[in-house]
Write a protein that holds these residues in place. Structure first.
Motif, short mmCIF file in Angstrom:
data_model
loop_
_atom_site.label_atom_id
_atom_site.label_comp_id
_atom_site.label_asym_id
_atom_site.label_seq_id
_atom_site.Cartn_x
_atom_site.Cartn_y
_atom_site.Cartn_z
N UNK A 1 -13.66 -3.81 8.92
CA UNK A 1 -12.97 -2.61 8.45
C UNK A 1 -11.82 -3.09 7.57
N UNK A 2 -11.75 -2.58 6.36
CA UNK A 2 -10.77 -3.05 5.39
C UNK A 2 -9.72 -1.96 5.15
N UNK A 3 -8.46 -2.35 5.27
CA UNK A 3 -7.34 -1.44 5.00
C UNK A 3 -6.38 -2.11 4.03
N UNK A 4 -5.65 -1.30 3.30
CA UNK A 4 -4.64 -1.78 2.37
C UNK A 4 -3.29 -1.19 2.79
N UNK A 5 -2.28 -2.05 2.88
CA UNK A 5 -0.91 -1.65 3.20
C UNK A 5 -0.02 -2.13 2.07
N UNK A 6 0.57 -1.19 1.32
CA UNK A 6 1.28 -1.59 0.11
C UNK A 6 2.61 -0.85 -0.05
N UNK A 7 3.66 -1.60 -0.31
CA UNK A 7 4.95 -1.02 -0.68
C UNK A 7 4.83 -0.54 -2.13
N UNK B 1 0.51 3.59 1.94
CA UNK B 1 1.55 3.06 1.06
C UNK B 1 2.90 3.62 1.46
N UNK B 2 3.92 2.82 1.21
CA UNK B 2 5.30 3.24 1.41
C UNK B 2 5.83 3.70 0.06
N UNK C 1 16.43 1.16 -0.01
CA UNK C 1 17.59 1.67 0.74
C UNK C 1 17.32 3.00 1.43
N UNK C 2 16.06 3.38 1.55
CA UNK C 2 15.72 4.70 2.08
C UNK C 2 15.66 4.79 3.61
N UNK C 3 15.87 3.68 4.30
CA UNK C 3 15.89 3.69 5.77
C UNK C 3 14.59 4.21 6.38
N UNK C 4 13.46 3.93 5.75
CA UNK C 4 12.17 4.36 6.32
C UNK C 4 11.69 3.30 7.31
N UNK D 1 6.87 -2.63 10.34
CA UNK D 1 5.43 -2.51 10.60
C UNK D 1 4.85 -1.10 10.49
N UNK D 2 5.60 -0.14 9.96
CA UNK D 2 5.13 1.25 9.93
C UNK D 2 3.79 1.47 9.27
#
Length: 181
Positions: free
Chosen positions: A46-52, A89-90, A95-98, A105-106
């Motif tokens: 299973x492939x996922x992408x996590x990107x800022x 994606x984030x 500086x957004x405090x997310x 790790x969100x």
């Protein structure tokens, strides 16, 4: 061993830019990346992408443009016979405090929840220390690729004890599938 593999985007799947990837035309896949993802997908991963994507918060591109980039990425993988199961994606700035901007790790938590798969013992593949830190915070195995900012990360050397390093996503894929490089 989890069959989940989480990939950073810029510098792992596509060319990166210090000026941000702002248009679909600027989103250029790294050689062999779409094929590598398809090989993993066809092997049952299973492939996922996590990107800022702080370029959204900075106003450099729109959500519509980001979705078009992701559609291009998915189409390339699909044309090789594979699929990307989840993209998170984030959209926030530094500086957004997310809680979703790597090294937090969100994004990995969101992927785990969306797919119903544990992040523990999955793989997180990135080209920066913050990618690896996000994965480690969720109990992932982590791997560094030398593409994108990978060589810069490697030269800094901090936080990389025992982290396997690969030339690119194709070399990581060969490792996972136990195939010679």
């Amino acid at each position: 061993m989890s069959k989940l593999i989480i990939l950073d985007r810029d510098g792992v799947i596509n060319h990166d830019s210090d000026n941000y990837i702002r248009t679909v035309d600027e989103w250029i896949p790294l050689p062999g990346s779409a094929e590598a993802i398809a090989r993993l997908s066809k092997a049952g991963y299973t492939i996922a992408v996590a990107t800022n994507q702080s370029g959204l918060a900075r106003g450099y591109f729109s959500e519509e443009t980001l979705h078009a980039m992701h559609q291009k990425m998915q189409d390339l993988v699909s044309s090789e016979g594979g699929k990307i199961d989840c993209i998170k994606y984030c959209p926030h700035g530094p500086d957004d405090q997310c809680n979703c901007r790597k090294p937090l790790p969100g994004l990995i938590e969101q992927i785990s929840e969306t797919l119903g798969l544990p992040a523990e013992s999955s793989w997180m593949v990135g080209d920066s220390l913050r990618d690896l830190q996000a994965g480690q915070a969720m109990g992932c195995n982590v791997a560094l690729v030398k593409t994108g900012k990978g060589v810069r990360t490697l030269n800094k050397g901090e936080g990389l004890n025992g982290v396997p390093v690969f030339e690119d996503l194709a070399a990581f894929t060969n490792f996972i599938l136990n195939e010679p490089s």
